[in-house]
Design a protein around this motif. Sequence first.
Motif, short mmCIF file in Angstrom:
data_model
loop_
_atom_site.label_atom_id
_atom_site.label_comp_id
_atom_site.label_asym_id
_atom_site.label_seq_id
_atom_site.Cartn_x
_atom_site.Cartn_y
_atom_site.Cartn_z
N TYR A 50 0.84 -1.20 0.00
CA TYR A 50 0.00 0.00 0.00
C TYR A 50 0.88 1.25 0.00
O TYR A 50 1.81 1.37 0.80
CB TYR A 50 -0.90 0.01 1.24
CG TYR A 50 -1.68 1.29 1.41
CD1 TYR A 50 -2.83 1.53 0.65
CD2 TYR A 50 -1.25 2.26 2.31
CE1 TYR A 50 -3.53 2.71 0.79
CE2 TYR A 50 -1.96 3.45 2.46
CZ TYR A 50 -3.09 3.67 1.70
OH TYR A 50 -3.78 4.84 1.83
N PHE A 51 0.57 2.15 -0.94
CA PHE A 51 1.23 3.46 -0.97
C PHE A 51 0.16 4.53 -0.76
O PHE A 51 -0.97 4.39 -1.23
CB PHE A 51 1.94 3.67 -2.31
CG PHE A 51 3.16 2.80 -2.48
CD1 PHE A 51 4.40 3.21 -2.06
CD2 PHE A 51 3.03 1.53 -3.05
CE1 PHE A 51 5.52 2.41 -2.20
CE2 PHE A 51 4.14 0.72 -3.20
CZ PHE A 51 5.39 1.15 -2.77
N ASN A 52 0.52 5.61 -0.07
CA ASN A 52 -0.45 6.64 0.27
C ASN A 52 -1.10 7.27 -0.96
O ASN A 52 -2.28 7.60 -0.95
CB ASN A 52 0.21 7.73 1.12
CG ASN A 52 0.64 7.21 2.48
OD1 ASN A 52 0.00 6.32 3.03
ND2 ASN A 52 1.72 7.75 3.03
N ASN A 53 -0.31 7.43 -2.02
CA ASN A 53 -0.83 8.00 -3.26
C ASN A 53 -1.14 6.87 -4.24
O ASN A 53 -0.23 6.25 -4.79
CB ASN A 53 0.19 8.98 -3.86
CG ASN A 53 -0.32 9.68 -5.11
OD1 ASN A 53 -1.39 9.34 -5.63
ND2 ASN A 53 0.42 10.66 -5.58
N GLU A 55 9.63 5.93 -3.33
CA GLU A 55 8.95 6.17 -2.07
C GLU A 55 9.69 5.50 -0.91
O GLU A 55 10.22 4.39 -1.07
CB GLU A 55 7.52 5.63 -2.13
CG GLU A 55 6.60 6.38 -3.06
CD GLU A 55 6.28 7.76 -2.53
OE1 GLU A 55 5.67 7.86 -1.45
OE2 GLU A 55 6.64 8.75 -3.21
N LYS A 74 8.50 3.95 1.61
CA LYS A 74 7.88 2.66 1.94
C LYS A 74 8.38 1.55 1.03
O LYS A 74 8.36 0.38 1.41
CB LYS A 74 6.36 2.76 1.84
CG LYS A 74 5.71 3.61 2.90
CD LYS A 74 4.19 3.65 2.75
CE LYS A 74 3.57 2.35 3.19
NZ LYS A 74 2.08 2.44 3.22
#
Length: 255
Positions: free
Chosen positions: A222-225, A236, A238
């Motif tokens: 999962y990435f925020n964007n 990123e 993460k």
Amino acid sequence: MNLLRVTDISMNYHSLKGETQALKNINFEVNNGEFISILGPSGCGKSTLLNIMSGLLEPSQGDVLYKGESIKKNLDKIGYMFQKDHLFEWNTVWENVILGLKIKKQLTNEAKNRVNELLDAYGLVRFKNHYPSELSGGMRQRVALIRTLALNPEILFLDEPFSALDYQSRLLVCDDVYKIIKSEKKTAIMVTHDIAEAISLSEKVIVLSQRPSKVKVEVPIYFNNADLTPFQKRREPKFTDYFNRLWKELNHTSV
């Protein structure tokens, strides 16, 4: 919504030397619209599992269910991309893309219009009368994917689809393929040995153990964007965290 369910899949190979168990009690689910990658050590049976899931290979034990029915009853819902593009060099891009439709006798005017729309949407319409030898490796992979999508499958199986490309081309084609699959709202399951590739493309990574392979861990990605491209995800913070975790899992693959 659950689209595909893999239940207690085991696979044994028999030879004059005896029996070898490749897969043992594999279980997981694939939801509609997900992009899932399968990672594992070399020789653990990743491609064997993909072939079983797509109905190309009969398991020794277990079931693969598509919307609650046997995958064997739903082979028309499946698209498959191999390591090589398998384009016919003597056919044009157009002729390669419509080949499956011709074989299945589904080459209607509506189908031709859809193919033209796909070629236009993904930057290939100007090359429809070109031959594969006139295309870059990345363009060839796009043609192969559009050929698969022309049959309008609901789920795509990808067996290391970028392995024949150089590193720079792989990065570019990853973005292209991801964009196409998401734009067409397809579910995808990919086998890869490339951790970075799995993270950048997937919503979930399934790590297999050494042979006989089991599911060691499922790692949601999962990435925020949500609008990041696969290439952008690699930058990123993460991404590094996911990479380190999956690297650790692959280097401690016994269960």
